[in-house]
Design a protein around this motif. Structure first.
Motif, PDB file in Angstrom:
ATOM      1  N   GLN A  21      14.478   1.067  -1.558  1.00 37.31           N
ATOM      2  CA  GLN A  21      15.770   0.590  -1.087  1.00 37.31           C
ATOM      3  C   GLN A  21      15.635  -0.750  -0.374  1.00 37.31           C
ATOM      4  OE1 GLN A  21      17.788   3.296   1.540  1.00 37.31           O
ATOM      5  NE2 GLN A  21      19.552   1.956   1.838  1.00 37.31           N
ATOM      6  N   ALA A  22      14.577  -0.871   0.438  1.00 33.38           N
ATOM      7  CA  ALA A  22      14.344  -2.140   1.142  1.00 33.38           C
ATOM      8  C   ALA A  22      14.135  -3.279   0.145  1.00 33.38           C
ATOM      9  CB  ALA A  22      13.135  -2.012   2.063  1.00 33.38           C
ATOM     10  N   VAL A  23      13.389  -3.014  -0.920  1.00 35.49           N
ATOM     11  CA  VAL A  23      13.133  -4.033  -1.936  1.00 35.49           C
ATOM     12  C   VAL A  23      14.415  -4.356  -2.694  1.00 35.49           C
ATOM     13  CG1 VAL A  23      11.906  -4.522  -4.090  1.00 35.49           C
ATOM     14  CG2 VAL A  23      10.698  -3.467  -2.170  1.00 35.49           C
ATOM     15  N   ALA A  24      15.186  -3.330  -3.047  1.00 35.35           N
ATOM     16  CA  ALA A  24      16.434  -3.540  -3.776  1.00 35.35           C
ATOM     17  C   ALA A  24      17.398  -4.413  -2.983  1.00 35.35           C
ATOM     18  CB  ALA A  24      17.080  -2.199  -4.102  1.00 35.35           C
ATOM     19  N   GLU A  25      17.365  -4.271  -1.660  1.00 37.63           N
ATOM     20  CA  GLU A  25      18.223  -5.069  -0.795  1.00 37.63           C
ATOM     21  C   GLU A  25      17.555  -6.362  -0.346  1.00 37.63           C
ATOM     22  OE1 GLU A  25      19.236  -2.447   2.372  1.00 37.63           O
ATOM     23  OE2 GLU A  25      20.397  -1.086   1.084  1.00 37.63           O
ATOM     24  N   ARG A  26      16.347  -6.597  -0.889  1.00 41.94           N
ATOM     25  CA  ARG A  26      15.556  -7.798  -0.587  1.00 41.94           C
ATOM     26  C   ARG A  26      15.412  -8.028   0.924  1.00 41.94           C
ATOM     27  NH1 ARG A  26      14.208 -10.588  -5.087  1.00 41.94           N
ATOM     28  NH2 ARG A  26      13.525 -12.395  -3.884  1.00 41.94           N
ATOM     29  N   ARG A  27      15.114  -6.955   1.614  1.00 45.56           N
ATOM     30  CA  ARG A  27      14.847  -7.083   3.048  1.00 45.56           C
ATOM     31  C   ARG A  27      13.498  -7.756   3.249  1.00 45.56           C
ATOM     32  NH1 ARG A  27      16.023  -0.850   4.797  1.00 45.56           N
ATOM     33  NH2 ARG A  27      18.130  -0.653   3.927  1.00 45.56           N
TER      34      ARG A  27
ATOM     35  N   SER B 147       4.728   2.650  10.592  1.00 48.18           N
ATOM     36  CA  SER B 147       4.328   1.568   9.686  1.00 48.18           C
ATOM     37  C   SER B 147       5.375   0.463   9.696  1.00 48.18           C
ATOM     38  CB  SER B 147       4.147   2.106   8.262  1.00 48.18           C
ATOM     39  OG  SER B 147       3.731   1.082   7.382  1.00 48.18           O
ATOM     40  N   ARG B 148       4.931  -0.763   9.944  1.00 50.74           N
ATOM     41  CA  ARG B 148       5.827  -1.925   9.974  1.00 50.74           C
ATOM     42  C   ARG B 148       5.211  -3.036   9.132  1.00 50.74           C
ATOM     43  NH1 ARG B 148       9.259  -1.474  14.694  1.00 50.74           N
ATOM     44  NH2 ARG B 148       8.748   0.472  15.776  1.00 50.74           N
ATOM     45  N   SER B 149       6.036  -3.681   8.307  1.00 49.65           N
ATOM     46  CA  SER B 149       5.489  -4.708   7.428  1.00 49.65           C
ATOM     47  C   SER B 149       6.522  -5.774   7.102  1.00 49.65           C
ATOM     48  CB  SER B 149       4.969  -4.081   6.128  1.00 49.65           C
ATOM     49  OG  SER B 149       5.987  -3.347   5.488  1.00 49.65           O
ATOM     50  N   PHE B 150       6.015  -6.930   6.664  1.00 50.14           N
ATOM     51  CA  PHE B 150       6.830  -8.016   6.143  1.00 50.14           C
ATOM     52  C   PHE B 150       6.683  -8.029   4.623  1.00 50.14           C
ATOM     53  CE2 PHE B 150       5.742  -9.508  10.457  1.00 50.14           C
ATOM     54  CZ  PHE B 150       7.015  -9.710  10.960  1.00 50.14           C
ATOM     55  N   ILE B 151       7.788  -8.270   3.928  1.00 54.82           N
ATOM     56  CA  ILE B 151       7.772  -8.273   2.468  1.00 54.82           C
ATOM     57  C   ILE B 151       7.968  -9.703   1.967  1.00 54.82           C
ATOM     58  CG2 ILE B 151       8.758  -7.290   0.374  1.00 54.82           C
ATOM     59  CD1 ILE B 151       9.990  -5.083   2.090  1.00 54.82           C
ATOM     60  N   ALA B 152       7.075 -10.144   1.081  1.00 47.68           N
ATOM     61  CA  ALA B 152       7.202 -11.460   0.435  1.00 47.68           C
ATOM     62  C   ALA B 152       7.633 -11.231  -1.010  1.00 47.68           C
ATOM     63  CB  ALA B 152       5.872 -12.210   0.479  1.00 47.68           C
ATOM     64  N   TYR B 153       8.545 -12.082  -1.506  1.00 43.14           N
ATOM     65  CA  TYR B 153       9.083 -11.943  -2.854  1.00 43.14           C
ATOM     66  C   TYR B 153       8.708 -13.142  -3.717  1.00 43.14           C
ATOM     67  CZ  TYR B 153      12.031  -8.303  -0.780  1.00 43.14           C
ATOM     68  OH  TYR B 153      12.487  -7.181  -0.120  1.00 43.14           O
ATOM     69  N   ASP B 154       8.639 -12.900  -5.035  1.00 42.86           N
ATOM     70  CA  ASP B 154       8.526 -14.006  -5.985  1.00 42.86           C
ATOM     71  C   ASP B 154       9.639 -13.833  -7.017  1.00 42.86           C
ATOM     72  OD1 ASP B 154       7.738 -11.980  -7.682  1.00 42.86           O
ATOM     73  OD2 ASP B 154       5.631 -12.553  -7.725  1.00 42.86           O
ATOM     74  N   HIS B 155       9.560 -14.548  -8.132  1.00 42.29           N
ATOM     75  CA  HIS B 155      10.638 -14.516  -9.121  1.00 42.29           C
ATOM     76  C   HIS B 155      10.848 -13.131  -9.729  1.00 42.29           C
ATOM     77  CE1 HIS B 155       6.940 -15.072 -11.464  1.00 42.29           C
ATOM     78  NE2 HIS B 155       7.586 -14.500 -12.471  1.00 42.29           N
TER      79      HIS B 155
ATOM     80  N   GLY C 142      10.427 -10.231  -8.044  1.00 43.50           N
ATOM     81  CA  GLY C 142      10.788  -9.241  -7.029  1.00 43.50           C
ATOM     82  C   GLY C 142       9.768  -9.191  -5.918  1.00 43.50           C
ATOM     83  N   ALA C 143       9.583  -7.990  -5.338  1.00 44.15           N
ATOM     84  CA  ALA C 143       8.614  -7.838  -4.246  1.00 44.15           C
ATOM     85  C   ALA C 143       7.216  -8.133  -4.759  1.00 44.15           C
ATOM     86  CB  ALA C 143       8.677  -6.423  -3.685  1.00 44.15           C
ATOM     87  N   ALA C 144       6.496  -8.941  -4.030  1.00 42.11           N
ATOM     88  CA  ALA C 144       5.163  -9.350  -4.471  1.00 42.11           C
ATOM     89  C   ALA C 144       4.061  -8.843  -3.552  1.00 42.11           C
ATOM     90  CB  ALA C 144       5.084 -10.869  -4.567  1.00 42.11           C
ATOM     91  N   ARG C 145       4.310  -8.868  -2.252  1.00 40.56           N
ATOM     92  CA  ARG C 145       3.220  -8.565  -1.320  1.00 40.56           C
ATOM     93  C   ARG C 145       3.781  -8.092   0.023  1.00 40.56           C
ATOM     94  NH1 ARG C 145      -1.961  -9.917  -1.998  1.00 40.56           N
ATOM     95  NH2 ARG C 145      -3.359 -10.097  -0.218  1.00 40.56           N
ATOM     96  N   LEU C 146       3.089  -7.130   0.613  1.00 41.76           N
ATOM     97  CA  LEU C 146       3.412  -6.670   1.958  1.00 41.76           C
ATOM     98  C   LEU C 146       2.236  -6.973   2.874  1.00 41.76           C
ATOM     99  CD1 LEU C 146       5.481  -4.857   0.302  1.00 41.76           C
ATOM    100  CD2 LEU C 146       5.204  -3.184   2.154  1.00 41.76           C
ATOM    101  N   VAL C 147       2.558  -7.390   4.080  1.00 41.37           N
ATOM    102  CA  VAL C 147       1.554  -7.550   5.130  1.00 41.37           C
ATOM    103  C   VAL C 147       2.053  -6.747   6.316  1.00 41.37           C
ATOM    104  CG1 VAL C 147       0.368  -9.149   6.672  1.00 41.37           C
ATOM    105  CG2 VAL C 147       0.915  -9.851   4.326  1.00 41.37           C
ATOM    106  N   GLY C 148       1.257  -5.801   6.770  1.00 39.17           N
ATOM    107  CA  GLY C 148       1.781  -4.950   7.822  1.00 39.17           C
ATOM    108  C   GLY C 148       0.729  -4.307   8.691  1.00 39.17           C
TER     109      GLY C 148
END
Length: 203
Positions: A109-115, A136-144, A146-152
């Motif tokens: 859901q977080a990815v679908a909403e591009r959080r 668990s807490r993380s930052f989401i990075a996106y590319d063309h 969709g979601a590409a990488r999490l750092v948390g």
């Protein structure tokens, strides 16, 4: 005094390809080496602190379904010492079965909403069967795509959860005690109340 030096050079050869001369430059790199040592020691201190304060960090490559984990993360999740990489399936295997679907749905859901940030709490089951709570807490990075990488970071919050449960149990026992006490106090007065009602009714 011990100093570090770096040498860069080249060899001159004659027509027969035999070395005849070397040209080069020697540089003092002591300061650079000392800085590297300070950074290495600081990283070791941070890793040690994370391991014993129950905090672990990770990165998650979404496409490859691979995670890079810190020593603190490995300690929290009871992974073998020295573990640096795990698959997403390895992570799934350690999540409590009752929490896995909820956690994965929350992430989707977080990815679908591009959080840009993702947060969840869930339980893990360690190799010996011990259940621990994870924040668990993380930052989401996106590319063309969709979601590409999490750092948390993961924090073991088991003690906090146990304290919260103990307080809820204490409140429940208090409420049960008060309810029982009120019931017992009302019962002895019932005959008196009934008698008064009869007298007042007769009057």
């Amino acid at each position: 005094e011990v100093r570090w030096v770096a040498f860069d050079g080249s060899i001159k050869r004659n027509s027969e390809a035999r070395p005849v001369r070397m040209l080069g430059v020697t540089r003092d790199i002591t300061d650079s080496k000392r800085a590297e040592q300070v950074i290495a020691e600081r990283n070791a201190q941070l890793a040690l602190a994370a391991k014993f304060t129950l905090v672990g960090t990770f990165t998650f490559d979404v496409a490859a379904e691979k995670m890079q984990v810190s020593p603190g993360y490995a300690a929290i999740h009871d992974l073998p010492e020295g573990t640096e990489n795990i698959s997403r399936n390895d992570w799934r295997a350690g999540v409590h079965p009752e929490d896995l679907l909820r956690v994965e749905a929350h992430f989707k859901q977080a990815v679908a909403e591009r959080r840009r940030e993702h947060y969840c709490e869930y339980r893990i089951v360690r190799s010996g069967g011990e259940i621990r709570w994870i924040d668990s807490r993380s930052f989401i990075a996106y590319d063309h795509s969709g979601a590409a990488r999490l750092v948390g970071a993961n924090i073991d919050i088991t003690q906090r959860k146990q304290t919260e449960q103990a307080l809820r149990d204490a409140d429940r026992r208090k409420d049960e005690f008060l309810a029982t006490l009120a019931h017992e106090l009302r019962n002895p007065l019932s005959p008196i109340v009934n008698g008064l009602e009869l007298v007042m009714g007769a009057g």
